[in-house]
Design a protein around this motif. Structure first.
Motif, PDB file in Angstrom:
ATOM      1  N   ASN A  33       0.832  -1.207   0.000  1.00  0.00           N
ATOM      2  CA  ASN A  33       0.000   0.000   0.000  1.00  0.00           C
ATOM      3  C   ASN A  33       0.865   1.255   0.000  1.00  0.00           C
ATOM      4  O   ASN A  33       0.596   2.201  -0.748  1.00  0.00           O
ATOM      5  CB  ASN A  33      -0.949  -0.001   1.194  1.00  0.00           C
ATOM      6  N   GLN A  34       1.909   1.255   0.796  1.00  0.00           N
ATOM      7  CA  GLN A  34       2.821   2.399   0.832  1.00  0.00           C
ATOM      8  C   GLN A  34       3.513   2.571  -0.522  1.00  0.00           C
ATOM      9  O   GLN A  34       3.639   3.689  -1.031  1.00  0.00           O
ATOM     10  CB  GLN A  34       3.857   2.202   1.938  1.00  0.00           C
ATOM     11  N   ASP A  37       0.969   3.945  -3.032  1.00  0.00           N
ATOM     12  CA  ASP A  37       0.707   5.353  -2.684  1.00  0.00           C
ATOM     13  C   ASP A  37       1.874   6.243  -3.113  1.00  0.00           C
ATOM     14  O   ASP A  37       1.654   7.336  -3.643  1.00  0.00           O
ATOM     15  CB  ASP A  37       0.475   5.501  -1.178  1.00  0.00           C
ATOM     16  N   HIS A  40       1.733   6.733  -6.913  1.00  0.00           N
ATOM     17  CA  HIS A  40       0.768   7.772  -7.271  1.00  0.00           C
ATOM     18  C   HIS A  40       1.297   9.158  -6.899  1.00  0.00           C
ATOM     19  O   HIS A  40       1.119  10.128  -7.648  1.00  0.00           O
ATOM     20  CB  HIS A  40      -0.576   7.516  -6.589  1.00  0.00           C
ATOM     21  N   ASP A  41       1.967   9.260  -5.765  1.00  0.00           N
ATOM     22  CA  ASP A  41       2.520  10.541  -5.329  1.00  0.00           C
ATOM     23  C   ASP A  41       3.641  11.009  -6.270  1.00  0.00           C
ATOM     24  O   ASP A  41       3.784  12.207  -6.510  1.00  0.00           O
ATOM     25  CB  ASP A  41       3.035  10.445  -3.887  1.00  0.00           C
ATOM     26  N   LYS A  91      -6.168  10.148  -6.148  1.00  0.00           N
ATOM     27  CA  LYS A  91      -6.370   9.957  -4.714  1.00  0.00           C
ATOM     28  C   LYS A  91      -7.085   8.623  -4.513  1.00  0.00           C
ATOM     29  O   LYS A  91      -8.162   8.385  -5.071  1.00  0.00           O
ATOM     30  CB  LYS A  91      -7.213  11.091  -4.139  1.00  0.00           C
ATOM     31  N   VAL A  92      -6.498   7.761  -3.723  1.00  0.00           N
ATOM     32  CA  VAL A  92      -7.066   6.436  -3.487  1.00  0.00           C
ATOM     33  C   VAL A  92      -8.285   6.554  -2.574  1.00  0.00           C
ATOM     34  O   VAL A  92      -8.205   7.120  -1.490  1.00  0.00           O
ATOM     35  CB  VAL A  92      -6.013   5.493  -2.862  1.00  0.00           C
ATOM     36  N   ARG A  95      -8.869   0.332  -1.755  1.00  0.00           N
ATOM     37  CA  ARG A  95      -7.932  -0.600  -2.389  1.00  0.00           C
ATOM     38  C   ARG A  95      -8.047  -1.958  -1.722  1.00  0.00           C
ATOM     39  O   ARG A  95      -8.207  -2.055  -0.509  1.00  0.00           O
ATOM     40  CB  ARG A  95      -6.497  -0.085  -2.274  1.00  0.00           C
ATOM     41  N   GLU A 110      -8.158  -0.956  -7.152  1.00  0.00           N
ATOM     42  CA  GLU A 110      -8.359   0.275  -6.388  1.00  0.00           C
ATOM     43  C   GLU A 110      -9.354   1.173  -7.088  1.00  0.00           C
ATOM     44  O   GLU A 110      -9.519   1.114  -8.304  1.00  0.00           O
ATOM     45  CB  GLU A 110      -7.029   1.002  -6.163  1.00  0.00           C
TER      46      GLU A 110
END
Length: 161
Positions: A33-34, A37, A40-41, A91-92, A95, A110
């Motif tokens: 997940n990190q 994320d 996406h960032d 923005k999630v 997921r 997601e």
């Protein structure tokens, strides 16, 4: 007595194995997940590290039927977007993550808030000795069922041209 203590120790260890495996899977889910994320960032801040998170032979499938990109082709296509302060920002919202029992292959789906509205995506990640690598990612627009006939007619008209 030593044999008895040894046997008790072995049995204690064996009964704890499922707990360790679950914790390990939970840790992997947290790490994946990190990782996603951060991916996406990277796009939200136009960092080229975005592409480094994809496997060399990784594939990105976009929302248009012509968009099936290898990592290098995707990098070329996205270059103008990454020249801006933000390429795109997802923005999630939700997921789900699953994996093989050995945690070498991880897949996820997601739901995302995007500049296109709500999108859905799915991906496959390989867990390697060098870390996670995105092997496949597919982004899709969500379409309310009430609009399917209307939109499919519009698509047919465009494709007939």
């Amino acid at each position: 007595m030593k044999k008895l203590l040894g046997l008790i120790s072995l049995l204690s260890f064996l009964t704890c194995l499922p707990v360790f495996a679950e914790d390990s899977q939970a840790q992997t889910i947290q790490k994946i997940n990190q990782f996603i994320d951060e991916w996406h960032d990277d796009a939200a801040h136009s960092r080229m590290a975005y592409f480094d998170k994809m496997a060399k032979d990784g594939v990105y499938i976009g929302t248009d039927k012509t968009e099936r990109w290898t990592r290098e082709d995707f990098k070329v296509w996205a270059k103008p977007a990454f020249a801006r302060p933000s390429a795109w920002a997802f923005k999630v919202l939700d997921r789900h993550v699953a994996m093989t029992s050995d945690q070498s292959v991880i897949w996820f789906d997601e739901q995302l808030q995007t500049q296109m509205g709500i999108c859905q995506a799915s991906g496959v990640v390989r867990n390697t000795s060098d870390g996670f690598q995105i092997e496949h990612y597919q982004l899709s627009l969500t379409v309310p069922n009430e609009l399917i006939d209307y939109l499919s007619e519009g698509v047919k008209k465009i494709e007939q041209k």
